[in-house]
Design a protein around this motif. Structure first.
Motif, mmCIF file in Angstrom:
data_model
loop_
_atom_site.group_PDB
_atom_site.id
_atom_site.type_symbol
_atom_site.label_atom_id
_atom_site.label_comp_id
_atom_site.label_asym_id
_atom_site.label_seq_id
_atom_site.Cartn_x
_atom_site.Cartn_y
_atom_site.Cartn_z
ATOM 1 N N GLU A 112 -27.629 -14.820 23.042
ATOM 2 C CA GLU A 112 -27.500 -16.096 23.734
ATOM 3 C C GLU A 112 -27.745 -17.255 22.768
ATOM 4 N N GLU A 113 -26.968 -18.319 22.965
ATOM 5 C CA GLU A 113 -27.102 -19.564 22.202
ATOM 6 C C GLU A 113 -27.061 -19.319 20.690
ATOM 7 N N ARG A 132 -14.814 -14.178 33.173
ATOM 8 C CA ARG A 132 -15.788 -13.455 32.359
ATOM 9 C C ARG A 132 -15.795 -13.976 30.925
ATOM 10 N N SER A 135 -17.689 -17.193 30.916
ATOM 11 C CA SER A 135 -19.105 -16.898 31.068
ATOM 12 C C SER A 135 -19.728 -16.457 29.752
ATOM 13 N N GLU A 136 -19.035 -15.585 29.016
ATOM 14 C CA GLU A 136 -19.535 -15.110 27.737
ATOM 15 C C GLU A 136 -19.542 -16.223 26.688
ATOM 16 N N ARG A 139 -22.538 -18.317 27.465
ATOM 17 C CA ARG A 139 -23.787 -17.614 27.135
ATOM 18 C C ARG A 139 -24.114 -17.699 25.651
ATOM 19 N N THR A 140 -23.109 -17.588 24.816
ATOM 20 C CA THR A 140 -23.342 -17.580 23.368
ATOM 21 C C THR A 140 -23.388 -18.979 22.757
ATOM 22 N N ARG A 142 -25.007 -22.704 22.345
ATOM 23 C CA ARG A 142 -26.307 -23.362 22.527
ATOM 24 C C ARG A 142 -26.170 -24.578 23.433
ATOM 25 N N SER A 143 -27.269 -24.983 24.039
ATOM 26 C CA SER A 143 -27.275 -26.193 24.853
ATOM 27 C C SER A 143 -26.884 -27.396 23.996
ATOM 28 N N ASN A 196 -20.396 -22.323 34.803
ATOM 29 C CA ASN A 196 -21.140 -21.805 33.659
ATOM 30 C C ASN A 196 -21.815 -22.901 32.833
ATOM 31 N N LYS A 253 -22.028 -27.875 26.732
ATOM 32 C CA LYS A 253 -22.947 -27.080 27.541
ATOM 33 C C LYS A 253 -24.158 -27.905 27.950
#
Length: 255
Positions: A112-113, A132, A135-136, A139-140, A142-143, A196, A253
């Motif tokens: 993650e991130e 999906r 979503s992935e 997930r990977t 960063r904010s 997401n 994000k």
């Protein structure tokens, strides 16, 4: 009807060849410079601090190499091993450092991130589960990181241009290289991104400034008499307000 993604294995060695054929030459010389120009400008305007990029569906590495040459630390991933092999070979031959992996956007092998930028270009219309993949990607990322995308809208115009003209009438693109039902509208993509925590910032269309020239030059395009740079001059692809066929954009994000 499934998308013919097998062509990226059977033709995966062609990405960087001058006789690559229309489908790869148009990506390299017509589309990639425009979309990377937009992405680069948005990174510069946004003052992004990190330099780690993940290119989902990297293919032969057209977009990945652009980022790498601008000093980013790039990882590219694609399910077609032949395309990844071509990407690795070209990067090595040109002293461009990129970490290429074979893998699917639906199951990214990263924590993650892990990345400051995630790109997903010419991908969403090819996958089984676009949600999906989004979503992935989120997930990977960063904010505060940037998610860049480019895909095809599902409209009557895109059916006429992408399916009827380029695949069926001209025969320049392989059968089922694209399937109209797999195209995704900007509203659908925005909803997936919002789900997401990807806040949409801008969407731009991709269109030719010289549509009549394409028709006039079609025999030369089909015969392969036009080189890649000549093809780019004929298409004169540019960003604009018309998203009825292809479009690109970015999201950030949420923290």
């Amino acid at each position: 009807m499934p998308v013919n993604n097998g062509l990226y294995e059977t033709r995966g060695d062609r990405w960087w060849r001058e006789d690559a054929g229309f489908e790869f030459a148009s990506l390299r010389y017509c589309l990639n410079p425009v979309r990377y120009g937009f992405f680069r400008r948005k990174v510069q305007e946004g003052g992004l601090s990190g330099r780690k990029v993940l290119d989902i569906g990297c293919g032969g590495g057209f977009l990945a190499e652009e980022f790498a040459r601008d000093g980013f630390a790039v990882t590219g991933i694609d399910p077609a091993s032949a395309s990844v092999a071509a990407a690795r070979e070209h990067a090595a031959a040109n002293s461009v450092l990129i970490d290429y992996r074979v893998g699917r956007g639906e199951e990214l092998p990263f924590a993650e991130e892990s990345f400051d930028i995630v790109t997903c270009c010419d991908v969403l219309e090819h996958v089984e589960d676009a949600g999906r993949v989004i979503s992935e990607a989120a997930r990977t990322l960063r904010s505060g990181g940037f998610f860049f995308f480019e895909t095809v809208n599902r409209t009557l115009a895109s059916k006429l241009v992408m399916i009827k003209f380029w695949q069926e009438w001209s025969g320049l693109c392989p059968e089922n290289a694209h399937v109209w039902e797999k195209f995704i509208t900007p509203a659908e993509l925005a909803a997936l991104m919002e789900k997401n925590n990807l806040a949409a910032r801008e969407v731009r269309g991709l269109t030719s400034r010289r549509k009549s020239a394409i028709l006039w030059k079609l025999p030369a395009i089909k015969s392969g008499r036009l080189g890649g740079r000549e093809l780019a001059e004929v298409f004169a692809l540019a960003e604009g307000d018309d998203v009825s066929v292809s479009y690109m954009g970015y999201a950030i994000k949420s923290k």
